[in-house]
Scaffold this motif. Sequence first.
Motif, PDB file in Angstrom:
ATOM      1  N   ASN A  36      18.775   6.061  -6.663  1.00 54.30           N
ATOM      2  CA  ASN A  36      19.145   5.223  -5.524  1.00 54.30           C
ATOM      3  C   ASN A  36      18.467   5.732  -4.253  1.00 54.30           C
ATOM      4  N   GLY A  37      18.005   4.814  -3.437  1.00 55.67           N
ATOM      5  CA  GLY A  37      17.422   5.188  -2.153  1.00 55.67           C
ATOM      6  C   GLY A  37      15.915   5.299  -2.159  1.00 55.67           C
ATOM      7  N   HIS A  38      15.274   5.199  -3.321  1.00 55.55           N
ATOM      8  CA  HIS A  38      13.814   5.343  -3.306  1.00 55.55           C
ATOM      9  C   HIS A  38      13.157   4.232  -2.492  1.00 55.55           C
ATOM     10  N   THR A  39      13.750   3.045  -2.437  1.00 59.49           N
ATOM     11  CA  THR A  39      13.156   1.961  -1.659  1.00 59.49           C
ATOM     12  C   THR A  39      13.195   2.270  -0.162  1.00 59.49           C
ATOM     13  N   ALA A  40      14.224   2.976   0.285  1.00 59.75           N
ATOM     14  CA  ALA A  40      14.299   3.373   1.694  1.00 59.75           C
ATOM     15  C   ALA A  40      13.192   4.370   2.030  1.00 59.75           C
ATOM     16  N   VAL A  41      12.906   5.258   1.100  1.00 57.54           N
ATOM     17  CA  VAL A  41      11.831   6.231   1.320  1.00 57.54           C
ATOM     18  C   VAL A  41      10.487   5.508   1.356  1.00 57.54           C
ATOM     19  N   TYR A  42      10.281   4.563   0.432  1.00 60.69           N
ATOM     20  CA  TYR A  42       9.061   3.751   0.456  1.00 60.69           C
ATOM     21  C   TYR A  42       8.903   3.050   1.805  1.00 60.69           C
ATOM     22  N   ALA A  43       9.978   2.442   2.277  1.00 60.94           N
ATOM     23  CA  ALA A  43       9.929   1.710   3.543  1.00 60.94           C
ATOM     24  C   ALA A  43       9.549   2.640   4.697  1.00 60.94           C
ATOM     25  N   LEU A  44      10.089   3.843   4.689  1.00 57.06           N
ATOM     26  CA  LEU A  44       9.764   4.812   5.731  1.00 57.06           C
ATOM     27  C   LEU A  44       8.280   5.176   5.686  1.00 57.06           C
ATOM     28  N   ILE A  45       7.765   5.445   4.498  1.00 52.36           N
ATOM     29  CA  ILE A  45       6.352   5.810   4.374  1.00 52.36           C
ATOM     30  C   ILE A  45       5.453   4.633   4.757  1.00 52.36           C
ATOM     31  N   GLU A  46       5.832   3.415   4.367  1.00 55.98           N
ATOM     32  CA  GLU A  46       5.051   2.245   4.760  1.00 55.98           C
ATOM     33  C   GLU A  46       5.008   2.089   6.274  1.00 55.98           C
ATOM     34  N   GLU A  47       6.139   2.335   6.934  1.00 54.94           N
ATOM     35  CA  GLU A  47       6.184   2.244   8.395  1.00 54.94           C
ATOM     36  C   GLU A  47       5.294   3.315   9.028  1.00 54.94           C
ATOM     37  N   LEU A  48       5.366   4.531   8.494  1.00 59.51           N
ATOM     38  CA  LEU A  48       4.502   5.600   8.998  1.00 59.51           C
ATOM     39  C   LEU A  48       3.022   5.257   8.787  1.00 59.51           C
ATOM     40  N   GLN A  49       2.712   4.697   7.623  1.00 59.95           N
ATOM     41  CA  GLN A  49       1.330   4.326   7.340  1.00 59.95           C
ATOM     42  C   GLN A  49       0.838   3.255   8.316  1.00 59.95           C
ATOM     43  N   GLU A  50       1.665   2.250   8.580  1.00 60.49           N
ATOM     44  CA  GLU A  50       1.281   1.199   9.523  1.00 60.49           C
ATOM     45  C   GLU A  50       1.020   1.759  10.915  1.00 60.49           C
ATOM     46  N   ASN A  51       1.812   2.750  11.318  1.00 59.01           N
ATOM     47  CA  ASN A  51       1.662   3.328  12.656  1.00 59.01           C
ATOM     48  C   ASN A  51       0.545   4.355  12.758  1.00 59.01           C
ATOM     49  N   TYR A  52       0.360   5.158  11.721  1.00 61.27           N
ATOM     50  CA  TYR A  52      -0.563   6.284  11.822  1.00 61.27           C
ATOM     51  C   TYR A  52      -1.827   6.155  10.985  1.00 61.27           C
ATOM     52  N   ALA A  53      -1.859   5.235  10.049  1.00 58.29           N
ATOM     53  CA  ALA A  53      -3.062   5.034   9.236  1.00 58.29           C
ATOM     54  C   ALA A  53      -3.178   3.569   8.841  1.00 58.29           C
ATOM     55  N   PRO A  54      -3.279   2.699   9.849  1.00 55.84           N
ATOM     56  CA  PRO A  54      -3.363   1.281   9.525  1.00 55.84           C
ATOM     57  C   PRO A  54      -4.633   0.976   8.742  1.00 55.84           C
ATOM     58  N   THR A  55      -4.549  -0.047   7.927  1.00 53.91           N
ATOM     59  CA  THR A  55      -5.699  -0.462   7.130  1.00 53.91           C
ATOM     60  C   THR A  55      -6.646  -1.278   8.002  1.00 53.91           C
ATOM     61  N   LEU A  56      -7.914  -0.958   7.918  1.00 52.00           N
ATOM     62  CA  LEU A  56      -8.947  -1.738   8.592  1.00 52.00           C
ATOM     63  C   LEU A  56      -9.596  -2.618   7.539  1.00 52.00           C
ATOM     64  N   GLU A  57      -9.496  -3.923   7.713  1.00 46.35           N
ATOM     65  CA  GLU A  57     -10.068  -4.848   6.744  1.00 46.35           C
ATOM     66  C   GLU A  57     -11.485  -5.210   7.174  1.00 46.35           C
ATOM     67  N   LEU A  58     -12.443  -4.971   6.279  1.00 47.99           N
ATOM     68  CA  LEU A  58     -13.846  -5.287   6.526  1.00 47.99           C
ATOM     69  C   LEU A  58     -14.367  -6.152   5.387  1.00 47.99           C
ATOM     70  N   THR A  59     -15.330  -7.005   5.715  1.00 43.68           N
ATOM     71  CA  THR A  59     -16.010  -7.745   4.660  1.00 43.68           C
ATOM     72  C   THR A  59     -16.962  -6.783   3.952  1.00 43.68           C
ATOM     73  N   LYS A  60     -17.495  -7.202   2.834  1.00 45.01           N
ATOM     74  CA  LYS A  60     -18.458  -6.372   2.090  1.00 45.01           C
ATOM     75  C   LYS A  60     -19.667  -6.062   2.968  1.00 45.01           C
ATOM     76  N   SER A  61     -20.157  -7.051   3.706  1.00 43.84           N
ATOM     77  CA  SER A  61     -21.320  -6.840   4.589  1.00 43.84           C
ATOM     78  C   SER A  61     -20.998  -5.828   5.687  1.00 43.84           C
TER      79      SER A  61
END
Length: 124
Positions: A36-61
Amino acid sequence: MNEIPKQTFQEAFDEIEELSFVRDESKPVIEQEWVNGHTAVYALIEELQENYAPTLELTKSQKDIWDESYSEKWAKEDFIYFIDTLDSKDKFTNLFTELFTEFRSHSRVLMNAWLHPESIKVVD
């Protein structure tokens, strides 16, 4: 004092998944349960990732130009040199015009991707 090893966000997700799983060798894997609670930990890490290591989307070119610029001798050591190199390689394609406009007002986007190239996602 124990030093915590540095991990990527994906490595943290993988470790939490492994640690969150209740192992019961007497049951098939499909019948074992999540702690129980693993989803809360996932949510926390996802929030940290969005704030500190956001994904940069680039085309192949864009990614090809990015990689070519990043491979220049000083580009991995000097962010400004990298941006200048990227800008000069982009002169003929204008693939980064929008990103450079955003960069002028919010430099974290490109700088984060320069520091953590694994945060770049190729999209079409």
